[in-house]
Write a protein that holds these residues in place. Sequence first.
Motif, PDB file in Angstrom:
ATOM      1  N   LEU A  13     -33.292 -15.380  24.161  1.00 33.02           N
ATOM      2  CA  LEU A  13     -32.938 -14.332  23.199  1.00 33.02           C
ATOM      3  C   LEU A  13     -32.463 -13.301  24.032  1.00 33.02           C
ATOM      4  O   LEU A  13     -31.439 -12.494  23.785  1.00 33.02           O
ATOM      5  N   LYS A  60     -29.072 -13.972  24.733  1.00 29.43           N
ATOM      6  CA  LYS A  60     -28.208 -14.074  23.396  1.00 29.43           C
ATOM      7  C   LYS A  60     -27.559 -15.701  23.405  1.00 29.43           C
ATOM      8  O   LYS A  60     -26.589 -15.962  22.897  1.00 29.43           O
ATOM      9  N   TRP A  64     -27.873 -18.530  21.598  1.00 28.05           N
ATOM     10  CA  TRP A  64     -28.621 -18.594  20.270  1.00 28.05           C
ATOM     11  C   TRP A  64     -28.863 -20.265  20.391  1.00 28.05           C
ATOM     12  O   TRP A  64     -29.616 -20.796  19.538  1.00 28.05           O
ATOM     13  N   PHE A  85     -39.985 -17.376  15.462  1.00 26.68           N
ATOM     14  CA  PHE A  85     -38.980 -16.290  15.358  1.00 26.68           C
ATOM     15  C   PHE A  85     -37.697 -16.409  16.215  1.00 26.68           C
ATOM     16  O   PHE A  85     -36.728 -16.069  15.684  1.00 26.68           O
ATOM     17  N   LEU A 119     -33.975 -16.467  14.848  1.00 28.93           N
ATOM     18  CA  LEU A 119     -33.023 -15.623  15.416  1.00 28.93           C
ATOM     19  C   LEU A 119     -31.646 -16.729  15.908  1.00 28.93           C
ATOM     20  O   LEU A 119     -30.569 -16.452  15.660  1.00 28.93           O
ATOM     21  N   ASN A 169     -27.889 -17.055  14.104  1.00 28.78           N
ATOM     22  CA  ASN A 169     -26.609 -16.901  14.561  1.00 28.78           C
ATOM     23  C   ASN A 169     -25.878 -17.916  14.990  1.00 28.78           C
ATOM     24  O   ASN A 169     -24.724 -17.441  15.341  1.00 28.78           O
ATOM     25  N   VAL A 219     -33.448 -21.516   9.513  1.00 30.31           N
ATOM     26  CA  VAL A 219     -33.982 -20.114   9.392  1.00 30.31           C
ATOM     27  C   VAL A 219     -34.871 -20.005   8.224  1.00 30.31           C
ATOM     28  O   VAL A 219     -35.871 -19.552   8.239  1.00 30.31           O
ATOM     29  N   GLN A 259     -41.473  -9.479  12.539  1.00 25.12           N
ATOM     30  CA  GLN A 259     -40.520 -10.720  12.727  1.00 25.12           C
ATOM     31  C   GLN A 259     -40.175 -11.461  11.449  1.00 25.12           C
ATOM     32  O   GLN A 259     -38.894 -12.002  11.601  1.00 25.12           O
ATOM     33  N   THR A 298     -37.343  -9.498  10.246  1.00 25.18           N
ATOM     34  CA  THR A 298     -36.076  -9.428  10.991  1.00 25.18           C
ATOM     35  C   THR A 298     -35.266 -10.644  11.008  1.00 25.18           C
ATOM     36  O   THR A 298     -34.110 -10.662  10.645  1.00 25.18           O
ATOM     37  N   ALA A 299     -36.154 -11.514  10.671  1.00 23.77           N
ATOM     38  CA  ALA A 299     -35.583 -12.891  10.543  1.00 23.77           C
ATOM     39  C   ALA A 299     -34.679 -12.958   9.149  1.00 23.77           C
ATOM     40  O   ALA A 299     -33.641 -13.534   9.233  1.00 23.77           O
ATOM     41  N   TRP A 305     -31.330 -10.950   9.361  1.00 24.02           N
ATOM     42  CA  TRP A 305     -30.301 -11.895  10.173  1.00 24.02           C
ATOM     43  C   TRP A 305     -29.853 -12.908   9.091  1.00 24.02           C
ATOM     44  O   TRP A 305     -28.648 -13.505   9.383  1.00 24.02           O
ATOM     45  N   LEU A 343     -32.029  -4.878  18.212  1.00 24.98           N
ATOM     46  CA  LEU A 343     -31.179  -5.553  17.110  1.00 24.98           C
ATOM     47  C   LEU A 343     -30.482  -4.906  15.854  1.00 24.98           C
ATOM     48  O   LEU A 343     -29.490  -5.274  15.655  1.00 24.98           O
TER      49      LEU A 343
END
Length: 561
Positions: A354, A357, A359, A386, A390, A394, A401, A433, A436-437, A440, A481
């Motif tokens: 992470l 980045k 992904w 988590f 993410l 992405n 997800v 978490q 946030t998930a 995104w 984020l």
Amino acid sequence: MNSLKLFALVFGLLLCFNCKNKNPKPNSALASIDFLRGDLLLCGDGQFGELKFSLSCDYETRETFDLAVALLHSFQYNESEKAFVKVIDADPNCPMAYWGVAMSIYHAAWFPPSEEDLIKGSAVLKIAKALSMDDKQRDYINAIDAFYTDWKTIDHKTRAKRFEDKMEAIHLKHPEDIEAAIFYSLALFSTRDRVGKDYINERKAGKILEGLFAENPNHPGIAHYIIHNYDNPTLAQKGLETARRYASIAPSSAHAQHMPSHIFTRLGIWEESINSNLQSTESARCYAEAAALSGSYFEELHGIDYLVYAYLQNGDNKNAEEQYNLIKQRRTFHPTMLTAITYPLAAIPARLALENKDWERATNLELQDIELDWNKFPWQEAIHHFAVALGAANTKDFNTVEKKIEILKTLYQNLIAQNDKTKAIQVKQVKIQIITAQAWLSFRGNDLENGLKLMQEAVDIERKTSKHPVTPGDVLPAIELLGDMLLELNKPEEALAAFEENLKDRPNRFNGIYGAAIASKQSGNIDKATLYFNQLIELTNGINSERLEIKEAKIFLEQAI
């Protein structure tokens, strides 16, 4: 291990009392208790600081008793129990030795004792309470007994508060007693608000400890507990001087070598954090070898977690990966502190993906195969899911997800069902978490408005949630984020505000500085962009880093001249 042999000889001599053989009557109840016994495993030169606790019993046992207390103050719990048991074996009528065993299995600053430990502590104190003792010793025994009494029916938090109240009474009754003040400060830390950011107990404990430190500069407990109480963004600067002294006070303790890095991490002083944990992990490996442990010692994993975090903030992926390579194939561990074992095993690979980045790497993460049941550690397992969520968001693998969000929700409910108030911060972090998930998932699915709304909701919760003491930091802060999301929405001024807020609590984070530089550049603030890109170059100075962000910074600065 010449130093270990030397200490074995020393302690053998200390406890051979030919000059004063009292022939104490054996207590049959002692045989039923599974005490830790054996040679003390002390790496290095055996220095754990200086103290004198006047409540020990036989004069001949005082040096051993004081060493046991010093070990207790540096959280060398197994060795402290063994040292207290040496006192019991030499003088079974010494009540404070039983107090020491009960304190050694309490783990006040860490996690609730197991049922087995609670049974053991209660049995130990039952013996102690039947012994003759003076009023002050009785106060100490009653204080820790308040924690163990009725453990089957009264929750941990309530019993910890009872211990705190008893220690406060001793401290007020005996203001000259340094150890009473120190253990009261530890009790305050154990009952702190683990979620909020007012730090009421931490400030109170810190004030007590700072008042003692000048006249007791080599006391391990004072230095150690100052660091614990100031291990947060608000108070960290107050602990910096102490952090730079603690390792030299107790150089033989792996934990003492590590603890300064908590303050260094809060302040973004990465080189000192790295040096601290290189020493700590080496000391931990020394202990594991001396103890002939069947698995890795938890202090090594804990130190490596902080090492990886610090290396990543320096843009040093190479050394971060090398530290991870040391542990990623291990399956067995010394379960002194299971949280400090399972957390790094979930967090380190998540961080490596992470923070960069990467992904694809995040999407393909797998939980390490270990001889522990991950289902028993929902907070730690949630970090893994988590990170995958993410990564999948992405890479627009929306099915993955959604699956990971459902798993996170289940883990969240599992934590709530435990009804353990000491895990309140874990509950909050998993909730962050989940949101946030979801944010995104919406954002990458082109529901930009909902994605931003959810991300702001996660940040609002994060603002009110303190850091868990075992962690160097979140695998990715929600506020960071949010800044990334605002950049993609072409809102650079708002993104800059998010990144700068992030850097106030998390100074010198690589991605935070880079995000602030890009936001400044996109908003047309060339002076600030220059400032932040220069900070990024300075942060990674001397590191042969392959991070593309550094190359971008150099190009920008060359063109700005």
